[in-house]
Write an enzyme that holds these catalytic residues in place. Structure first.
Site: not given
Ligand SMILES: [Zn+2]
Length: 495
Positions: A166-167, A275, A317, A349
């Site tokens: 991820d990322h 992605e 978040k 996200h």
């Molecule tokens: Zn993101």
């Protein structure tokens, strides 16, 4: 009864309490294997002779008259399991089905996540960590993937799961993740997006654009300038100024996406869900920019699994969407239509707890989306701690309160600590209510790294060991909490 169960029965009769994860029971090539737990430690109990039994490393054990092998949950044993029971290995999904990222920072949430998605029209990306999360939790990609694979085995889950690096920003990390068998790559292009352009005057933008190489300018101008371009019923027109701006902001990022696609995705020799994320920008992604990036990538032969634009409003978040919901819906419609036009999925996200906008995401993506959640299962774990070990909860809460500022270096949240009810005014029975309070949620949400790494003067963990022991004793409660909380996400998304 199968011989493998008589081993466990003999142990239980002999006073060695052994828990069996019934759903894990599998048989291949004359070997039976099941996940068990003894003294808080999980292992693979293997009975019979055959290739799988040979491939797994462990110790010979005896239960009554039956000989078996007890194998620890090591990385090597996980690889062996993957070879003989393919459903325990991660896989790519392509763009045909919705997926949900269920990052598990603790390595204990995946069984509950699996029970949440089981039978639903959506597939889980169980392993999903960014480098930032790995650093904050002191874990590595091997451990993250091992935990996900063992969870799929434990739950006997055969519908497939993914693993997302991820990322990721740099090639070394991409190589590492793909080399370990990750099936999804989320390329974070933020370092190739020029965030300084947004604040410039029109004249400065045009002046800066004039310095871009003539080849690049003519490439973009011939394709986009003053042409009526259409996707999914929306027309996109680029004036000299708007095109200049998009080229200055995104051209390097587009080149980087193409580079990564050619070097790693096309040559992987297996399916990878690719992605691209352009969400870590200062301003929301203009739908016209989304279109231009996609059009450019597809013209170059790059194919995507998903793209994550930055939406208007705030995706903070662990709490609900903040912003103008009507405007969000209008932009969502266009972003979703662009993704649909090219054939990839729209990716959302920081998707945990955005209950207000889930129904519209489900509708406007026509039920084809990728949604990422990461930390919300940690909050559900804290809810379990609040219920089952109030003393530990109080100490962790107080520590998070004291050390909140350290965590804000990594995460932007709006939490107002002064608005959180003082601990000493709250009874044990009310402690779980903190997990329904936005300020307390965000405080706990971002302090996971601080809490899990906290040490006393002797270098002993302040909370981590006790936290994991507590969670281990309450596995079922954690699964129930996840089914309730993540289940609500999936229901509202229309799955
Ligand atoms: Zn993101």
């Amino acid at each position: 009864m199968q011989a493998i169960y008589s081993v466990i029965e003999a142990w239980n009769n002999g006073g060695t309490e052994t828990k069996v994860y019934e759903r894990s029971l599998a048989e291949t090539g004359g070997v039976r294997i099941v996940m068990i737990k003894q003294n808080g430690r999980k292992g693979l109990l293997v009975e019979g002779t055959g290739e799988l039994a040979d491939a797994l490393q462990g110790e010979a054990v005896q239960g009554g008259s039956v000989a078996a092998k007890l194998c620890p949950l090591t990385h090597e044993n996980r690889l062996a399991l993957n070879r003989f029971l393919p459903y325990t290995a991660p896989r790519a999904f392509g763009t045909g089905i919705s997926t949900i990222g269920l990052g598990d920072r603790l390595g204990i949430a995946s069984p509950g996540h699996i029970e949440t998605v089981r039978g639903k029209d959506i597939r889980p990306i169980l392993a999903q960590q960014s480098i930032r999360e790995l650093n904050l939790t002191g874990r590595d990609y091997k451990e993250v993937l091992d935990a996900a694979c063992y969870a799929a085995f434990q739950e006997g889950y055969k519908d497939g799961f993914g693993a997302d690096g991820d990322h990721l920003k740099v090639e070394a990390d991409i190589e590492l993740a793909l080399g370990l068998g990750f099936t999804m790559l989320t390329l974070d292009c933020s370092e190739h997006i020029d965030n300084t352009i947004e604040g410039l005057s029109d004249a400065d933008i045009l002046a800066k654009y004039a310095q871009v190489s003539p080849e690049i300018r003519s490439h973009y101008e011939s394709r986009y300038l003053n042409r009526a371009l259409e996707a999914a019923g929306t027309e996109f027109v680029f004036s000299p100024l708007s095109l200049a701006k998009n080229v200055l902001i995104y051209a390097k990022a587009i080149d980087y996406m193409e580079h990564i696609f050619r070097k790693y995705i096309q040559t992987a020799g297996r399916e990878i869900d690719f992605e691209v994320s352009i969400d870590e920008t200062l301003t929301p992604t203009d739908p016209a920019s989304h279109f231009l990036i996609a059009e450019e990538l597809y013209n170059r032969g790059v194919q995507l699994f998903s793209m994550a634009p930055r939406f208007c409003g705030e995706f903070q978040k662990g709490i609900d969407y903040i912003g103008d919901v009507a405007q969000f819906e209008e932009e969502l419609k266009v972003h979703a239509a662009i993704a649909d036009h090219f054939g990839y999925k729209l990716s959302i996200h920081s998707g945990s707890d955005k209950f207000t906008v889930f129904p519209m995401i489900g509708v406007h993506t026509k039920g084809r989306f990728h949604l990422k959640t990461a930390g919300t299962n940690w909050l559900e774990a804290m809810r379990v701690v609040a219920r089952t070990n109030p003393d530990l909860y109080r100490r962790m809460h107080a520590y998070a309160y004291e050390h909140f500022h350290e965590a804000t270096a990594y995460y932007h949240v709006k939490a107002d600590l002064k608005a959180i009810k003082p601990l000493d005014s709250v009874s044990d029975a009310e402690l779980p209510d903190y997990l329904n309070d936005d300020d307390a949620r965000q405080m706990l949400h971002i302090t996971y790294g601080v809490l899990l790494q906290a040490k006393d003067g002797n270098g002993q963990s302040l909370f981590k060991d006790e936290f994991f022991r507590s969670m281990d004793r309450n596995e079922e409660a954690f699964t129930e909490a996840l089914i309730g909380h993540i289940g609500k996400h999936i229901r509202l998304l229309g799955k």
